[in-house]
Design a protein around this motif. Structure first.
Motif, PDB file in Angstrom:
ATOM      1  N   VAL A 188      26.732 -37.323  31.267  1.00  0.00           N
ATOM      2  CA  VAL A 188      26.924 -36.217  30.534  1.00  0.00           C
ATOM      3  C   VAL A 188      26.098 -35.231  29.348  1.00  0.00           C
ATOM      4  CG1 VAL A 188      28.577 -33.906  30.198  1.00  0.00           C
ATOM      5  CG2 VAL A 188      29.202 -35.437  32.202  1.00  0.00           C
ATOM      6  N   ARG A 258      34.664 -30.639  29.907  1.00  0.00           N
ATOM      7  CA  ARG A 258      33.513 -29.671  30.791  1.00  0.00           C
ATOM      8  C   ARG A 258      33.863 -30.206  31.909  1.00  0.00           C
ATOM      9  NH1 ARG A 258      28.486 -31.439  28.107  1.00  0.00           N
ATOM     10  NH2 ARG A 258      27.437 -30.414  29.813  1.00  0.00           N
ATOM     11  N   ILE A 260      32.756 -31.325  35.784  1.00  0.00           N
ATOM     12  CA  ILE A 260      31.537 -31.219  36.298  1.00  0.00           C
ATOM     13  C   ILE A 260      31.636 -32.179  37.717  1.00  0.00           C
ATOM     14  CG2 ILE A 260      30.095 -32.848  36.623  1.00  0.00           C
ATOM     15  CD1 ILE A 260      30.107 -31.177  33.663  1.00  0.00           C
ATOM     16  N   ASP A 281      27.396 -28.840  36.426  1.00  0.00           N
ATOM     17  CA  ASP A 281      28.118 -28.877  35.282  1.00  0.00           C
ATOM     18  C   ASP A 281      28.959 -26.769  35.656  1.00  0.00           C
ATOM     19  OD1 ASP A 281      29.352 -27.798  32.497  1.00  0.00           O
ATOM     20  OD2 ASP A 281      28.038 -28.688  30.898  1.00  0.00           O
ATOM     21  N   ALA A 284      28.770 -24.864  32.662  1.00  0.00           N
ATOM     22  CA  ALA A 284      27.698 -23.845  32.350  1.00  0.00           C
ATOM     23  C   ALA A 284      27.515 -22.631  32.134  1.00  0.00           C
ATOM     24  CB  ALA A 284      26.105 -24.686  32.404  1.00  0.00           C
TER      25      ALA A 284
END
Length: 561
Positions: A188, A258, A260, A281, A284
């Motif tokens: 990541v 984050r 994922i 992600d 994002a």
């Protein structure tokens, strides 16, 4: 290590090696007495009489062990995974590598026999202690602990199952758990899209796909393979007892705040299962068409097609060329409040608000063709078909476009004109293609030169003329360009490139193109006509980005045939 020796013995050692003077030692001892908890080594460093490295080197020589600088040593994350963060803190010890089947451990107290014995029992390896600066050891231990705390599954049930597996064989599974966390965290952090865990007769290899290119990352101990695979399969809700057939699984992780999504695919090979992890992600930001690299002169024609009330828009290119991302960016430009947008995907790569997304499930009878027929009964305005795989899906998509729907789809062809010929080869009558097709987007992904280390150079005109389609100005004898630095830099993981940008070719259907489609002209003729009407080819768009200093000639030649 600063408190490894008594104040008297450490002071004498430093004096003998000429690191400090007798006056400095006396002043440090006096200052130390005024402090309750401070060790002599800490006092000397604080008073700038010597450095941690000076002390580490002297102690290493006295004990007959090596001194290492962790800043220059290639610390092996697999070695770090042999003990837990708790034990690393307890013993002030950091496993950093393997040498001759022995575990190399950087220690604050390399003469601590009890710690050495405990570490040998915990890891199952014979220990080779080395000396490093305390601050470096502390920094790596904290970073190691941070990595292990960074990966959390969002589903508590799966975590409970994983913890049960860990307790079955703590000696093997605990390093595997830590190694799995490290692999995912590092992937990541480096922006990898895929992780490959490959097993061979005597080795285990971990590779990351970064900016479309595979990079060799680490070579863990072969004996960790089974436990590592089981750990990841448990997290992905896969059957750990079944190793003879391929499996698919998925999990959602929280990595450094984050979210994922991870798709896991297993494949039985000669020497055991290999795993491929696709990382998506969720946090994002949604990219715009400009972010993707669509130039202004292309964008206007494409946006005109997006504003049509109905029609067929195709996005083509090989696997991994960014077709899905382009489709999402295109859908993002539409008015989702006034339009009913439904997608058919396999798999759903990004969740989009105010869009109904349908996951293909062939086992349950939900294919692209059947799903598309069902969608048509749900009053859609816009339909996205993840991939046209057969003639039935192609025909239904085109008929949907003719009956008042805006339809997006992807197809695997080399260029935009080839998509028209491919539809004909799939059995679609040319009159249907000519009537429904609004535009075709062909694309590739080229790596972007690292802004920190890219190098400028001048290309002579005669060299540029040898490159087909290179844009040249009249009387331009030398062209200022950029290329990747050999070996790159730390900013770009030593590749010379960082990130990717789209290279596009957008064909819009004119009356002449429709007529040529009805006449079943070849893709070469169709491309020639589109170019004469102003279409910029993939190669030309890529070379324009070379002239802008975005990418290199070598990279464009690599991705565009």
């Amino acid at each position: 290590m600063l408190d490894n020796q008594s104040s008297e013995s450490l002071g004498q050692l430093l004096l003998q090696h000429g690191v400090i003077t007798p006056e400095q030692l006396q002043q440090a001892l006096k200052s130390q007495q005024e402090s309750d908890d401070e060790q002599l080594g800490e006092t000397l460093v604080k008073m700038d009489y010597c450095t941690e490295v000076d002390i580490a080197q002297v102690v290493a020589e006295q004990l007959g062990v090596r001194w290492v600088s962790l800043e220059s040593y290639s610390v092996d994350p697999v070695a770090m995974a042999t003990i837990t963060p708790e034990y690393a803190r307890k013993y002030g010890a950091l496993p950093i590598g393997f040498e001759d089947d022995r575990l190399v451990v950087a220690m604050k107290r390399p003469g601590d026999i009890v710690a050495l014995d405990d570490l040998q029992v915990l890891t199952g390896f014979e220990i080779e202690p080395v000396v490093a600066a305390d601050s470096q050891i502390d920094m790596y231990i904290e970073r190691y602990i941070h990595h292990n705390m960074d990966v959390q599954q969002t589903e508590d049930e799966q975590l409970d199952v994983a913890e049960e597996i860990d307790e079955e064989d703590e000696e093997v599974d605990r390093p595997a758990v830590q190694l799995a966390n490290m692999i995912i965290t590092q992937a990541v952090s480096s922006g990898a899209t895929d992780v490959h865990i490959e097993v061979y007769e005597d080795s285990l290899r971990i590779r990351f796909r970064i900016d479309g290119v595979l990079h060799d990352i680490m070579h863990p101990q072969r004996r960790l393979h089974a436990a590592l695979v089981s750990r990841i399969k448990v997290m992905a809700n896969m059957d750990i007892a079944e190793r003879r057939v391929p499996q698919d699984g998925r999990m959602t992780l929280n990595v450094r705040n984050r979210v994922i999504d991870v798709r896991v695919a297993s494949l039985p090979t000669t020497f055991g299962e290999r795993l491929t992890l696709r990382l998506l992600d969720r946090s994002a930001k949604m990219l715009t068409l400009q972010d993707l690299g669509v130039s202004d002169d292309m964008l206007q024609g494409y946006e005109n097609a997006l504003r049509l009330p109905y029609g067929f828009i195709l996005v083509t290119g090989p696997t991994g060329s960014g077709k899905s991302t382009t489709l999402y960016a295109s859908l993002n430009t539409l008015d989702r409040e006034e339009k009913n947008i439904i997608t058919l995907e396999d798999p759903i790569e990004r969740r989009v608000d105010e869009i109904s997304q349908v996951q293909i499930n062939p086992k349950a009878g939900l294919t692209f063709a059947s799903g598309l027929r069902s969608i048509l009964r749900c009053d859609p305005d816009v339909i996205m078909v993840g991939e046209i795989r057969d003639a039935e899906t192609a025909r239904t998509s085109i008929e949907s476009a003719l009956t008042g729907h805006l339809v997006f789809a992807t197809l695997h062809t080399n260029d935009s004109a080839g998509a028209i010929s491919r539809l004909t080869e799939m059995g679609i009558e040319p009159y249907l293609t000519a009537s429904s097709l609004a535009c075709v987007v062909a694309q590739r992904l080229a790596r972007v030169l690292c802004p920190e280390c890219k190098q400028s150079y001048q290309m002579p005109r005669e060299h540029a003329e040898e490159i087909e389609g290179f844009p040249l100005e009249p009387h331009e004898e030398e062209i200022d360009l950029f290329r990747a630095k050999t070996g790159g830099c730390a900013h770009c993981h030593n590749t010379g490139y960082q990130g990717r940008i789209g290279v596009f070719e957008i064909l819009t259907m004119s009356e002449q193109m429709q007529a040529m489609t009805l006449q079943r002209e070849s893709s070469a003729e169709l491309k020639r006509q589109a170019t004469s009407e102003g279409m910029k080819t993939l190669r030309r768009d890529g070379l324009d980005k070379v002239r802008q200093g975005i990418t290199s000639v070598e990279e464009v030649m690599r991705v565009v045939l």
